[in-house]
Design a protein around this motif. Structure first.
Motif, PDB file in Angstrom:
ATOM      1  N   ALA A  99     -21.976  88.367  -9.599  1.00 20.50           N
ATOM      2  CA  ALA A  99     -22.633  89.606 -10.354  1.00 20.50           C
ATOM      3  C   ALA A  99     -22.867  89.363 -11.783  1.00 20.50           C
ATOM      4  N   ARG A 122     -22.995  95.495  -4.962  1.00 18.86           N
ATOM      5  CA  ARG A 122     -22.386  95.998  -3.565  1.00 18.86           C
ATOM      6  C   ARG A 122     -22.886  97.242  -3.058  1.00 18.86           C
ATOM      7  N   SER A 151     -17.251  87.153  -6.057  1.00 16.63           N
ATOM      8  CA  SER A 151     -18.316  88.320  -6.022  1.00 16.63           C
ATOM      9  C   SER A 151     -18.601  88.511  -7.297  1.00 16.63           C
ATOM     10  N   VAL A 152     -17.232  89.056  -7.836  1.00 13.22           N
ATOM     11  CA  VAL A 152     -17.410  89.415  -9.457  1.00 13.22           C
ATOM     12  C   VAL A 152     -18.137  88.343 -10.455  1.00 13.22           C
ATOM     13  N   ASP A 156     -12.912  97.536  -4.132  1.00 17.36           N
ATOM     14  CA  ASP A 156     -12.000  96.715  -4.695  1.00 17.36           C
ATOM     15  C   ASP A 156     -10.804  96.426  -3.883  1.00 17.36           C
ATOM     16  N   SER A 215     -21.761  95.083 -13.090  1.00 14.36           N
ATOM     17  CA  SER A 215     -22.899  94.324 -12.373  1.00 14.36           C
ATOM     18  C   SER A 215     -22.348  94.418 -10.744  1.00 14.36           C
ATOM     19  N   ILE A 216     -20.973  94.399 -10.680  1.00  7.57           N
ATOM     20  CA  ILE A 216     -20.643  94.007  -9.282  1.00  7.57           C
ATOM     21  C   ILE A 216     -20.555  95.282  -8.374  1.00  7.57           C
ATOM     22  N   ASP A 217     -20.608  96.359  -8.960  1.00  6.42           N
ATOM     23  CA  ASP A 217     -20.964  97.861  -8.080  1.00  6.42           C
ATOM     24  C   ASP A 217     -22.370  97.927  -7.887  1.00  6.42           C
TER      25      ASP A 217
END
Length: 484
Positions: A356, A278, A352-353, A336, A273-275
């Motif tokens: 997400a 971002r 942020s991780v 990262d 989800s983090i990608d």
């Protein structure tokens, strides 16, 4: 005492009844026993105990016309019931004895009619377990899950003592009841009878540690957790792995669970989800718009060479030069490292991780509550391309797991080339997981494997301080030069 109602489709198959059944939740001495391990429920015309791995009729007959329950003799006269109570642990016997007295007051009440009347107030019992709750990501995830009123039981687990964390999070004024377990001996108790297990334990990415070394450190921890989950749950819960490297640990988790009959690949996923978050933010910055007005799919995996933003199907589709596309791809893949460099190599992205990952976890909770949700994660999927067993893509999530996987859209030549590279990288990651499992799958997990590495890092902190100061000074000089 609270009453929870469920449709008859969830009734035990050994009890032939088309009626509804209910969970009895009992409050004793200020503590709520939700009976997630010891369910006392009404199935049709019988009172039934539903444990983790079995069900047993223990009394309580209803009349055909009047479903009101005569509970004066329930759980009290039959010799088999006495033996039944002896099987419970000592800390559970006293609440069950009190349950007898409570059931006596239900004699004039029709439980079935009561449940039908108050069905709109009932909620499904949803237990969420956060494994690795004492880390930075784990703490924030625990707080986010506490703020989800669809969760009934929130269990926190870590190798270290987390009673203080439990007490802190329990003061957040939302519905879930918070429980804490610590130490290797309590792992099975923490994950037992869970509907959703979030795995965020292990070591995080660091500047000096590559993916291979990180995998060797976290792999035995994941194996131990997967075995504990499958040994304590008759039905596999949803499992979401946030621990890095996701591309290798998700296939390893699948291999560890395949030897169990209840294994269900539709409920296993890894966090990407983090990608997606971002990519949406970076493209919104390029357009100078609100990120929530942007749609930009990201597929592939979680490692640097497997992250593929599909700019060809972005919305809004503003013109983007090739140089801008290359810069965008590089910035997304190196995000990262950018965070790590800004932190002077101490740690990778954490807050942020957590944000997400919490969004995907909310989607899983909605699915458990029988809602259909579209989301993105790294999942087992064999229908996208030949040779792909695991891939990060969009899918439809329901109560029983992944129901439908969205087909890949029409992509351009550059993205097709990136996809071919990503497939090879994912295949290599799967092979690494398979080789490791063949060598170490049946091996016992070393005690405090990751903790030893943490202790070594703490011991060497004093030696690393001068190097960190130099890095900070270099970063400050670079920033000053950029400003000039």
């Amino acid at each position: 005492m609270a009453l929870y109602h469920e449709p008859s489709t969830k009734a035990d198959p050994s009890v032939k009844s088309k009626n509804t059944y209910m969970y009895l939740n009992f409050q004793y001495d200020g503590e709520r026993f939700t009976f997630l391990k010891q369910h006392i429920c009404v199935v049709g015309q019988q009172l039934v105990y539903r444990g983790c791995n079995s069900s047993k009729i223990i009394g309580g007959q209803f009349g055909d016309k009047s479903p009101s329950m005569d509970t004066s003799s329930v759980l009290a006269t039959d010799q088999s019931n006495t033996e039944f109570f002896e099987k419970f642990p000592s800390d559970t016997k006293q609440p069950l004895e009190e349950m007898k007295n409570v059931l006596k007051f239900l004699k004039p009440i029709s439980l079935v009619h009561f449940a039908a009347r108050y069905r709109h107030t009932a909620r499904l019992p949803c237990k969420v377990c956060v494994v690795g709750a004492n880390g930075v990501i784990g703490r924030h995830l625990a707080a986010y899950m506490k703020m989800n009123s669809a969760v009934v039981n929130l269990t926190l687990y870590d190798t270290e003592d987390i009673d203080g964390l439990r007490e802190d999070i329990s003061h957040i004024d939302y519905n879930p009841w918070v429980f804490a377990h610590s130490g290797e001996k309590e792992l099975h108790q923490a994950v037992s009878c869970s509907q959703f297990v979030i795995v965020v334990c292990g070591c995080r990415k660091q500047e000096e540690v590559d993916d291979n070394k990180l995998f060797e450190t976290n792999a035995p921890i994941i194996l131990n957790i997967m075995e504990a989950i499958m040994e304590t749950n008759q039905k596999q819960p949803f499992i979401h792995i946030i621990t890095e490297p996701v591309n290798t640990l998700v296939p390893l988790a699948a291999l560890a669970m395949q030897k169990y009959e209840q294994y269900d690949e539709c409920k296993l996923s890894g966090s990407t989800s983090i990608d997606l978050m971002r990519a949406r933010l970076m493209y919104a910055e390029f357009l100078h718009v609100d990120p929530y007005k942007v749609k930009l799919p990201v597929i592939g995996g979680r490692s640097e060479k497997t992250i593929i933003p599909l700019l060809s199907v972005r919305e809004p589709s503003e013109e983007m030069a090739k140089e801008d596309r290359d810069k965008f791809l590089k910035r997304l893949r190196m995000a990262d490292m950018d965070v790590m460099n800004a932190k002077c190599g101490e740690a990778s992205a954490q807050l942020s991780v957590a944000v997400a990952a919490s969004r995907f976890c909310y989607s899983v909770v909605e699915a458990i509550c029988r809602k259909s949700v579209w989301d993105v994660a790294f999942i087992p999927c064999k229908g996208i391309r030949e040779g792909i067993d695991y891939f990060s893509t969009r899918f439809l999530l329901e109560e029983n797991g992944v129901k439908e996987i969205d087909k890949l859209p029409d992509i351009d030549g550059e993205e097709e080339a990136l996809l071919e590279i990503a497939i090879k990288e994912i295949e290599a990651s799967c092979k690494m997981a398979k080789d490791y499992y063949e060598k170490h799958g049946k091996k016992e997990v070393k005690k405090d494997d990751c903790q030893q590495e943490k202790d070594g890092k703490k011991a060497g902190k004093e030696e690393e301080k001068p190097e960190k100061k130099e890095k900070k000074e270099q970063n400050q000089e670079k920033k000053a030069e950029k400003k000039k």
